[in-house]
Motif scaffolding. Structure first.
Motif, PDB file in Angstrom:
ATOM      1  N   PRO A 190     -17.025  44.318  15.661  1.00  0.00           N
ATOM      2  CA  PRO A 190     -18.528  43.585  15.942  1.00  0.00           C
ATOM      3  C   PRO A 190     -19.639  44.180  15.225  1.00  0.00           C
ATOM      4  O   PRO A 190     -20.594  43.188  15.413  1.00  0.00           O
ATOM      5  N   TYR A 191     -19.443  44.730  14.571  1.00  0.00           N
ATOM      6  CA  TYR A 191     -20.908  45.222  13.651  1.00  0.00           C
ATOM      7  C   TYR A 191     -20.604  44.519  12.457  1.00  0.00           C
ATOM      8  O   TYR A 191     -21.838  44.527  11.797  1.00  0.00           O
ATOM      9  N   LEU A 192     -19.452  44.126  11.755  1.00  0.00           N
ATOM     10  CA  LEU A 192     -19.374  43.390  10.867  1.00  0.00           C
ATOM     11  C   LEU A 192     -19.739  41.628  10.639  1.00  0.00           C
ATOM     12  O   LEU A 192     -18.634  40.978  10.458  1.00  0.00           O
ATOM     13  N   GLN A 193     -20.709  41.314  10.858  1.00  0.00           N
ATOM     14  CA  GLN A 193     -21.159  39.934  11.037  1.00  0.00           C
ATOM     15  C   GLN A 193     -21.852  39.486   9.903  1.00  0.00           C
ATOM     16  O   GLN A 193     -22.317  40.223   9.178  1.00  0.00           O
ATOM     17  N   PRO A 194     -21.527  38.270   9.691  1.00  0.00           N
ATOM     18  CA  PRO A 194     -22.136  37.296   8.403  1.00  0.00           C
ATOM     19  C   PRO A 194     -23.499  37.407   8.515  1.00  0.00           C
ATOM     20  O   PRO A 194     -24.158  37.343   9.345  1.00  0.00           O
ATOM     21  N   GLY A 195     -24.124  37.902   7.359  1.00  0.00           N
ATOM     22  CA  GLY A 195     -25.724  38.100   7.062  1.00  0.00           C
ATOM     23  C   GLY A 195     -26.130  39.169   7.647  1.00  0.00           C
ATOM     24  O   GLY A 195     -27.303  39.557   7.317  1.00  0.00           O
ATOM     25  N   ARG A 196     -25.180  40.100   8.173  1.00  0.00           N
ATOM     26  CA  ARG A 196     -25.734  41.654   8.557  1.00  0.00           C
ATOM     27  C   ARG A 196     -25.361  42.375   7.579  1.00  0.00           C
ATOM     28  O   ARG A 196     -24.631  42.480   6.852  1.00  0.00           O
ATOM     29  N   THR A 197     -26.383  43.476   7.169  1.00  0.00           N
ATOM     30  CA  THR A 197     -26.269  44.254   6.318  1.00  0.00           C
ATOM     31  C   THR A 197     -25.960  45.772   6.831  1.00  0.00           C
ATOM     32  O   THR A 197     -26.685  46.260   7.699  1.00  0.00           O
ATOM     33  N   VAL A 198     -24.679  46.246   6.406  1.00  0.00           N
ATOM     34  CA  VAL A 198     -24.134  47.404   6.769  1.00  0.00           C
ATOM     35  C   VAL A 198     -24.328  48.429   5.544  1.00  0.00           C
ATOM     36  O   VAL A 198     -23.851  48.344   4.679  1.00  0.00           O
ATOM     37  N   ALA A 199     -25.037  49.731   5.519  1.00  0.00           N
ATOM     38  CA  ALA A 199     -24.849  50.668   4.844  1.00  0.00           C
ATOM     39  C   ALA A 199     -23.877  51.845   5.157  1.00  0.00           C
ATOM     40  O   ALA A 199     -23.941  52.106   6.291  1.00  0.00           O
ATOM     41  N   LEU A 200     -23.176  52.385   4.333  1.00  0.00           N
ATOM     42  CA  LEU A 200     -22.373  53.459   4.686  1.00  0.00           C
ATOM     43  C   LEU A 200     -23.024  54.860   3.909  1.00  0.00           C
ATOM     44  O   LEU A 200     -23.131  54.727   2.642  1.00  0.00           O
ATOM     45  N   LEU A 201     -23.054  55.824   4.700  1.00  0.00           N
ATOM     46  CA  LEU A 201     -23.897  56.966   4.159  1.00  0.00           C
ATOM     47  C   LEU A 201     -23.054  58.287   4.457  1.00  0.00           C
ATOM     48  O   LEU A 201     -22.445  58.352   5.652  1.00  0.00           O
ATOM     49  N   GLY A 202     -22.767  59.070   3.833  1.00  0.00           N
ATOM     50  CA  GLY A 202     -22.079  60.555   3.989  1.00  0.00           C
ATOM     51  C   GLY A 202     -22.042  61.325   2.641  1.00  0.00           C
ATOM     52  O   GLY A 202     -22.249  60.898   1.408  1.00  0.00           O
ATOM     53  N   SER A 203     -21.732  62.513   2.653  1.00  0.00           N
ATOM     54  CA  SER A 203     -21.324  63.374   1.770  1.00  0.00           C
ATOM     55  C   SER A 203     -20.032  62.963   0.865  1.00  0.00           C
ATOM     56  O   SER A 203     -19.326  62.086   1.389  1.00  0.00           O
ATOM     57  N   SER A 204     -19.855  63.604  -0.250  1.00  0.00           N
ATOM     58  CA  SER A 204     -18.804  63.160  -1.109  1.00  0.00           C
ATOM     59  C   SER A 204     -17.324  63.616  -0.360  1.00  0.00           C
ATOM     60  O   SER A 204     -17.491  64.784   0.235  1.00  0.00           O
ATOM     61  N   GLY A 205     -16.541  62.639  -0.505  1.00  0.00           N
ATOM     62  CA  GLY A 205     -15.254  63.193   0.074  1.00  0.00           C
ATOM     63  C   GLY A 205     -14.907  62.803   1.261  1.00  0.00           C
ATOM     64  O   GLY A 205     -13.803  62.912   1.761  1.00  0.00           O
ATOM     65  N   VAL A 206     -15.626  62.110   1.978  1.00  0.00           N
ATOM     66  CA  VAL A 206     -15.397  61.703   3.536  1.00  0.00           C
ATOM     67  C   VAL A 206     -14.832  60.219   3.416  1.00  0.00           C
ATOM     68  O   VAL A 206     -14.292  60.022   4.500  1.00  0.00           O
ATOM     69  N   GLY A 207     -14.639  59.644   2.447  1.00  0.00           N
ATOM     70  CA  GLY A 207     -13.778  58.531   2.507  1.00  0.00           C
ATOM     71  C   GLY A 207     -14.435  57.207   2.485  1.00  0.00           C
ATOM     72  O   GLY A 207     -13.922  56.196   2.951  1.00  0.00           O
ATOM     73  N   LYS A 208     -15.674  57.198   2.203  1.00  0.00           N
ATOM     74  CA  LYS A 208     -16.531  55.768   2.006  1.00  0.00           C
ATOM     75  C   LYS A 208     -15.881  54.752   1.444  1.00  0.00           C
ATOM     76  O   LYS A 208     -15.850  53.594   1.756  1.00  0.00           O
ATOM     77  N   SER A 209     -15.358  55.078   0.067  1.00  0.00           N
ATOM     78  CA  SER A 209     -14.975  54.237  -0.767  1.00  0.00           C
ATOM     79  C   SER A 209     -13.637  53.560  -0.181  1.00  0.00           C
ATOM     80  O   SER A 209     -13.616  52.187  -0.154  1.00  0.00           O
ATOM     81  N   THR A 210     -12.875  54.031   0.468  1.00  0.00           N
ATOM     82  CA  THR A 210     -11.631  53.846   0.840  1.00  0.00           C
ATOM     83  C   THR A 210     -11.934  52.877   2.177  1.00  0.00           C
ATOM     84  O   THR A 210     -11.501  51.768   2.327  1.00  0.00           O
ATOM     85  N   LEU A 211     -12.882  53.187   3.004  1.00  0.00           N
ATOM     86  CA  LEU A 211     -13.242  52.430   3.941  1.00  0.00           C
ATOM     87  C   LEU A 211     -13.997  51.216   3.860  1.00  0.00           C
ATOM     88  O   LEU A 211     -13.720  50.320   4.303  1.00  0.00           O
ATOM     89  N   ILE A 212     -14.866  51.214   2.782  1.00  0.00           N
ATOM     90  CA  ILE A 212     -15.127  49.912   2.105  1.00  0.00           C
ATOM     91  C   ILE A 212     -14.199  49.104   1.728  1.00  0.00           C
ATOM     92  O   ILE A 212     -14.218  47.685   1.999  1.00  0.00           O
ATOM     93  N   ASN A 213     -13.294  49.513   0.968  1.00  0.00           N
ATOM     94  CA  ASN A 213     -11.853  48.632   0.674  1.00  0.00           C
ATOM     95  C   ASN A 213     -11.160  48.000   1.746  1.00  0.00           C
ATOM     96  O   ASN A 213     -10.778  46.775   2.019  1.00  0.00           O
ATOM     97  N   ARG A 214     -11.362  48.869   3.131  1.00  0.00           N
ATOM     98  CA  ARG A 214     -10.593  48.304   4.240  1.00  0.00           C
ATOM     99  C   ARG A 214     -11.430  47.427   5.052  1.00  0.00           C
ATOM    100  O   ARG A 214     -10.918  46.279   5.434  1.00  0.00           O
ATOM    101  N   LEU A 215     -12.829  47.568   5.086  1.00  0.00           N
ATOM    102  CA  LEU A 215     -13.491  46.584   5.533  1.00  0.00           C
ATOM    103  C   LEU A 215     -13.759  45.312   5.084  1.00  0.00           C
ATOM    104  O   LEU A 215     -13.904  44.383   5.567  1.00  0.00           O
ATOM    105  N   VAL A 216     -13.776  45.448   3.717  1.00  0.00           N
ATOM    106  CA  VAL A 216     -14.057  44.161   3.038  1.00  0.00           C
ATOM    107  C   VAL A 216     -12.786  43.249   2.610  1.00  0.00           C
ATOM    108  O   VAL A 216     -13.117  42.207   2.709  1.00  0.00           O
ATOM    109  N   GLY A 217     -11.711  43.953   2.880  1.00  0.00           N
ATOM    110  CA  GLY A 217     -10.535  43.134   2.931  1.00  0.00           C
ATOM    111  C   GLY A 217      -9.847  43.238   1.518  1.00  0.00           C
ATOM    112  O   GLY A 217      -9.028  42.277   1.355  1.00  0.00           O
ATOM    113  N   GLU A 218     -10.578  43.732   0.517  1.00  0.00           N
ATOM    114  CA  GLU A 218      -9.868  43.566  -0.756  1.00  0.00           C
ATOM    115  C   GLU A 218     -10.485  44.783  -1.663  1.00  0.00           C
ATOM    116  O   GLU A 218     -11.277  45.598  -1.248  1.00  0.00           O
ATOM    117  N   TYR A 219      -9.760  45.065  -2.524  1.00  0.00           N
ATOM    118  CA  TYR A 219      -9.912  46.369  -3.485  1.00  0.00           C
ATOM    119  C   TYR A 219     -11.164  45.976  -4.537  1.00  0.00           C
ATOM    120  O   TYR A 219     -11.189  45.445  -5.371  1.00  0.00           O
TER     121      TYR A 219
END
Length: 359
Positions: A190-219
């Motif tokens: 529900p948060y991932l709507q077209p035209g909506r801007t989502v920022a991922l913030l957190g310390s190193s090692g929490v898995g942001k890059s892996t999460l982005i690959n999952r949310l975006v649907g590609e590597y």
């Protein structure tokens, strides 16, 4: 790519109108480089550089472009790969922090964001107080905060963590997920709507890059394992980047931040703890310390149960953290704090003497 796909709307168009009259075209900052910016508009991506006039007029570091900003550019004559950045449009929302170190200036982490995914890991990296600072910065930014507790596959008991977060994250959605196994990711759609801007913030090692690959649907982002037994993260992401996913959602990735001191934490705390502030406003004395003063509404609310002790202690802790950061970078504030403390101590001693005399 169209401007609408980058998040352009009527409000942006209205703010840009004066610059259009001067011959500029709009673009959004999609990548921060050293001294330069990738700016993307209807004609594609260009290498943007702030003009001399822009640099002359900029008063603080926060006036410069940041990832997510809309800017007015003029393409360089004879070179369709470069452009001059003439202005930054007013920011609708802005996630800022104090610059690392002892310097007292604002660093804009991301601008014009709708949703802030505050990512924390349920391994040895988890830190409640650090998450509180992220929340204060998110509330102050004007964007909607959402807490993501990642790596649930490495934690067999999350009940205790969720219980302590309840006092901090009132009215803030919390999702327990695993980017690695995809557990809980459907709840984020529900948060991932077209035209909506989502920022991922957190310390190193929490898995942001892996999460982005999952949310975006590609590597798109490289990933690394955390370091050894101390669960310290490695900086996989080294620069701020804006990505438009095939689904249309706009995702901003940022490097992990080992140090986060919200720039306007007081505003964030007031927004998050409006209920507590409302109780304190009912105290008889404006400078009530909520200790022994007569007519203290806070002590009365704690006594009758209308104010939760855990929530009150969380509020005090965040206030102390904010005050400490202000004193650390501002000697004048430190001196004022010492003077106020002496006055408070003197008043309390006088109050004790008066009570002793009455008895």
């Amino acid at each position: 790519m169209t401007l609408a796909q980058l998040g352009w709307n009527d409000a942006c168009a209205a703010a840009f109108a004066p610059h259009a009259a001067a011959g500029a075209v709009p673009a959004r900052v999609t990548l921060e480089l050293k001294g330069f910016f990738e700016v993307t508009g209807a004609e594609g991506a260009r290498l943007g550089e702030c003009t001399g006039k822009f640099i002359h007029d900029a008063r603080t570091a926060a006036d410069y472009p940041a990832i997510g900003d809309w800017v007015a550019i003029i393409p360089q004559s004879g070179d369709d790969t470069r452009a001059g950045i003439h202005a930054v449009l007013p920011r609708r929302t802005c996630f800022s922090r104090k610059a690392a170190g002892d310097q007292d200036h604002e660093q804009v982490v991301a601008a014009n964001i709708d949703i802030v995914f505050l990512v924390s890991a349920l391994d040895g990296n988890y830190n409640l107080h650090r998450l509180e600072r992220y929340l204060a910065a998110a509330w102050a930014s004007g964007a909607e905060p959402v807490v993501l507790l990642n790596k649930v596959d490495l934690n067999e008991d999350t009940a205790g963590i969720l219980a302590e977060l309840a006092a901090v994250c009132r009215d803030v959605p919390i999702h327990v997920i695993s980017a690695q196994t995809r557990r809980g990711l459907k709840a984020l759609q529900p948060y991932l709507q077209p035209g909506r801007t989502v920022a991922l913030l957190g310390s190193s090692g929490v898995g942001k890059s892996t999460l982005i690959n999952r949310l975006v649907g590609e590597y798109l982002q490289d990933t690394q394992e955390v370091r050894g037994p101390d669960n310290k993260g490695r900086h996989t992401t080294t620069q701020r980047e804006l990505i438009v996913a095939p689904s249309g959602v706009i995702v901003i990735d940022t490097p992990g931040m080992r140090e986060l001191s919200p720039w306007d934490a007081a505003a964030g705390i007031d927004a998050a703890f409006g209920d507590v502030a409302a109780v304190a406003a009912r105290c008889k004395f404006r400078d009530c310390a909520h200790t022994v003063e007569p007519g203290c509404a806070v002590r009365a609310a704690l006594a009758d149960g209308s104010l939760e002790p855990v929530r009150w202690q969380t509020y005090l802790r965040m206030q102390r953290t904010t005050a400490h950061e202000i004193r650390r970078v501002n000697p004048d504030a430190s001196r004022r704090q010492k003077t106020d403390f002496k006055k408070l101590t003197k008043a309390l001693r006088q109050r004790v003497r008066e009570k002793s005399g009455d008895e």
